[in-house]
Design a protein around this motif. Sequence first.
Motif, PDB file in Angstrom:
ATOM      1  N   THR A 223       0.828  -1.219   0.000  1.00 27.95           N
ATOM      2  CA  THR A 223       0.000   0.000   0.000  1.00 27.95           C
ATOM      3  C   THR A 223       0.854   1.256   0.000  1.00 27.95           C
ATOM      4  N   THR A 224       2.145   1.118   0.318  1.00 26.77           N
ATOM      5  CA  THR A 224       3.036   2.277   0.426  1.00 26.77           C
ATOM      6  C   THR A 224       3.845   2.533  -0.836  1.00 26.77           C
ATOM      7  N   ARG A 225       3.653   1.684  -1.885  1.00 25.86           N
ATOM      8  CA  ARG A 225       4.435   1.839  -3.112  1.00 25.86           C
ATOM      9  C   ARG A 225       3.515   1.897  -4.322  1.00 25.86           C
ATOM     10  N   SER A 226       4.055   2.374  -5.443  1.00 22.22           N
ATOM     11  CA  SER A 226       3.283   2.515  -6.682  1.00 22.22           C
ATOM     12  C   SER A 226       3.695   1.427  -7.666  1.00 22.22           C
ATOM     13  N   TRP A 227       2.824   0.438  -7.809  1.00 25.35           N
ATOM     14  CA  TRP A 227       3.067  -0.658  -8.729  1.00 25.35           C
ATOM     15  C   TRP A 227       2.131  -0.541  -9.930  1.00 25.35           C
ATOM     16  N   TYR A 228       2.624  -0.982 -11.103  1.00 21.42           N
ATOM     17  CA  TYR A 228       1.855  -0.919 -12.336  1.00 21.42           C
ATOM     18  C   TYR A 228       2.038  -2.207 -13.134  1.00 21.42           C
ATOM     19  N   VAL A 229       0.985  -2.611 -13.847  1.00 24.25           N
ATOM     20  CA  VAL A 229       1.062  -3.769 -14.733  1.00 24.25           C
ATOM     21  C   VAL A 229       0.608  -3.350 -16.126  1.00 24.25           C
ATOM     22  N   ILE A 230       0.987  -4.125 -17.129  1.00 25.44           N
ATOM     23  CA  ILE A 230       0.630  -3.810 -18.516  1.00 25.44           C
ATOM     24  C   ILE A 230      -0.809  -4.224 -18.785  1.00 25.44           C
ATOM     25  N   TYR A 231      -1.578  -3.282 -19.302  1.00 29.72           N
ATOM     26  CA  TYR A 231      -2.966  -3.551 -19.679  1.00 29.72           C
ATOM     27  C   TYR A 231      -3.318  -2.625 -20.838  1.00 29.72           C
ATOM     28  N   ASN A 232      -3.810  -3.193 -21.939  1.00 28.73           N
ATOM     29  CA  ASN A 232      -4.150  -2.403 -23.126  1.00 28.73           C
ATOM     30  C   ASN A 232      -3.002  -1.499 -23.555  1.00 28.73           C
ATOM     31  N   ASN A 233      -1.796  -2.071 -23.595  1.00 29.57           N
ATOM     32  CA  ASN A 233      -0.617  -1.346 -24.065  1.00 29.57           C
ATOM     33  C   ASN A 233      -0.270  -0.113 -23.246  1.00 29.57           C
ATOM     34  N   GLN A 234      -0.539  -0.165 -21.961  1.00 26.59           N
ATOM     35  CA  GLN A 234      -0.146   0.911 -21.067  1.00 26.59           C
ATOM     36  C   GLN A 234       0.133   0.316 -19.693  1.00 26.59           C
ATOM     37  N   PHE A 235       0.767   1.079 -18.831  1.00 28.41           N
ATOM     38  CA  PHE A 235       0.987   0.636 -17.463  1.00 28.41           C
ATOM     39  C   PHE A 235      -0.130   1.189 -16.583  1.00 28.41           C
ATOM     40  N   VAL A 236      -0.907   0.307 -15.990  1.00 31.69           N
ATOM     41  CA  VAL A 236      -2.059   0.673 -15.166  1.00 31.69           C
ATOM     42  C   VAL A 236      -1.733   0.385 -13.699  1.00 31.69           C
ATOM     43  N   LYS A 237      -2.109   1.309 -12.821  1.00 31.75           N
ATOM     44  CA  LYS A 237      -1.753   1.200 -11.413  1.00 31.75           C
ATOM     45  C   LYS A 237      -2.467   0.034 -10.738  1.00 31.75           C
ATOM     46  N   VAL A 238      -1.720  -0.638  -9.852  1.00 32.65           N
ATOM     47  CA  VAL A 238      -2.249  -1.757  -9.083  1.00 32.65           C
ATOM     48  C   VAL A 238      -2.653  -1.253  -7.703  1.00 32.65           C
ATOM     49  N   THR A 239      -3.848  -1.558  -7.289  1.00 35.94           N
ATOM     50  CA  THR A 239      -4.311  -1.162  -5.959  1.00 35.94           C
ATOM     51  C   THR A 239      -3.488  -1.863  -4.888  1.00 35.94           C
ATOM     52  N   GLY A 240      -3.067  -1.122  -3.865  1.00 33.99           N
ATOM     53  CA  GLY A 240      -2.298  -1.690  -2.781  1.00 33.99           C
ATOM     54  C   GLY A 240      -3.003  -2.883  -2.157  1.00 33.99           C
ATOM     55  N   GLY A 241      -2.264  -3.945  -1.925  1.00 31.98           N
ATOM     56  CA  GLY A 241      -2.840  -5.158  -1.373  1.00 31.98           C
ATOM     57  C   GLY A 241      -3.298  -6.150  -2.425  1.00 31.98           C
ATOM     58  N   THR A 242      -3.236  -5.755  -3.707  1.00 32.03           N
ATOM     59  CA  THR A 242      -3.652  -6.632  -4.797  1.00 32.03           C
ATOM     60  C   THR A 242      -2.485  -7.507  -5.240  1.00 32.03           C
ATOM     61  N   GLN A 243      -2.749  -8.766  -5.479  1.00 33.22           N
ATOM     62  CA  GLN A 243      -1.717  -9.697  -5.894  1.00 33.22           C
ATOM     63  C   GLN A 243      -1.529  -9.643  -7.412  1.00 33.22           C
ATOM     64  N   VAL A 244      -0.274  -9.549  -7.843  1.00 30.49           N
ATOM     65  CA  VAL A 244       0.046  -9.593  -9.265  1.00 30.49           C
ATOM     66  C   VAL A 244       0.063 -11.057  -9.699  1.00 30.49           C
ATOM     67  N   LYS A 245      -0.614 -11.384 -10.755  1.00 29.76           N
ATOM     68  CA  LYS A 245      -0.723 -12.759 -11.218  1.00 29.76           C
ATOM     69  C   LYS A 245       0.660 -13.374 -11.426  1.00 29.76           C
ATOM     70  N   GLY A 246       0.851 -14.587 -10.937  1.00 31.55           N
ATOM     71  CA  GLY A 246       2.120 -15.271 -11.100  1.00 31.55           C
ATOM     72  C   GLY A 246       2.475 -15.460 -12.563  1.00 31.55           C
ATOM     73  N   GLY A 247       3.734 -15.227 -12.901  1.00 31.53           N
ATOM     74  CA  GLY A 247       4.181 -15.345 -14.284  1.00 31.53           C
ATOM     75  C   GLY A 247       4.127 -14.035 -15.039  1.00 31.53           C
ATOM     76  N   LYS A 248       3.570 -12.986 -14.431  1.00 30.86           N
ATOM     77  CA  LYS A 248       3.477 -11.677 -15.066  1.00 30.86           C
ATOM     78  C   LYS A 248       4.533 -10.730 -14.483  1.00 30.86           C
ATOM     79  N   CYS A 249       4.793  -9.656 -15.207  1.00 25.54           N
ATOM     80  CA  CYS A 249       5.772  -8.661 -14.765  1.00 25.54           C
ATOM     81  C   CYS A 249       5.059  -7.398 -14.294  1.00 25.54           C
ATOM     82  N   TYR A 250       5.724  -6.652 -13.419  1.00 28.19           N
ATOM     83  CA  TYR A 250       5.134  -5.423 -12.903  1.00 28.19           C
ATOM     84  C   TYR A 250       6.216  -4.353 -12.747  1.00 28.19           C
ATOM     85  N   LEU A 251       5.775  -3.105 -12.760  1.00 27.84           N
ATOM     86  CA  LEU A 251       6.647  -1.948 -12.609  1.00 27.84           C
ATOM     87  C   LEU A 251       6.514  -1.410 -11.196  1.00 27.84           C
ATOM     88  N   ASP A 252       7.648  -1.229 -10.515  1.00 24.84           N
ATOM     89  CA  ASP A 252       7.664  -0.695  -9.155  1.00 24.84           C
ATOM     90  C   ASP A 252       8.324   0.683  -9.193  1.00 24.84           C
TER      91      ASP A 252
END
Length: 318
Positions: A223-252
Amino acid sequence: ATVTAKVTLNGKESANAIGKYFGASKEEYTVAIGDKIEGTSWFTPVIESGDQIESKFMLQEIDESGIFEMGGEGPDHYLVAKKSGETTVIAYLFNSSNSSSSSTGTTVLNVSEEPILITFTVGESLSSVFEGNNNYGGLYNDSDTPYAVPEGMTAYLVTGISEDGTSVATQDIGYLPAHTAVLLQKGTDAKAITKIPYEGSATVPTNNKFYYSNPNSPATAPTTRSWYVIYNNQFVKVTGGTQVKGGKCYLDLGTTAGTRGFYNIGDGEGTTAIHKVISEGVNSEKWTDGEWYTLQGQRVAKPAKGLYIRNGKKVVVK
């Protein structure tokens, strides 16, 4: 030019065979796991109907790599790509339209010469990295070996936010570093996600902010950091506490950056219409595609409530 020739098989001379090619050749192709290799589509010197040749390949692996699985019988042999890697197979071109003295009932056109050598580079399907119509995807090299960038693609590190604050900052790296996540851009010639060892000098970068969510222990956004995942050819913010799907990459982006709900990749073309919202306004006819957008231009599924853009108009969903 078309030529007529006789070849020898098992000590017997064949009937006349008409065609354009009787010598040795080496071809190189890139295919994906699951592809079936058969027929003359892999034979570059084109066989035309006027050549009086009905031809197929008999393919046989030179090594025991296990990259291909053999199927079919006689001149109807085919291969199915089973795993990633690179291997060479041999091919014999057959003729079934002329009479033959061979025991198989076919004339082997290139038997008196070196076999045709075909090198296949086999990789994973593009869908393993590029979801839907995405031109961008995340790939993690889990090997100690650096790999070459797959053919038809460009690999980037993600180093932060661009100067204008609307896009991510990227660095073209030219190879896939060991134990590193990279951002891949798919070109029109991309065919498969291959893993071919990189022959140049390769170091593990220290300025990359792109990471991998291990399937055995998926990462959860703090909840204290800004994470993003690729969605529709852009980086979309991940809500704090949300799990990133295994096997996928994320931006911190850490604790001091990442104030936006999304960031464009590259020039933003084909991602969202954020720049068009600013320059053209919400009533532009380009917005009349029936999709739902936030006021910042991010395309979303039909929302439960809030103020959105749809068909060129602001719409309140209660």
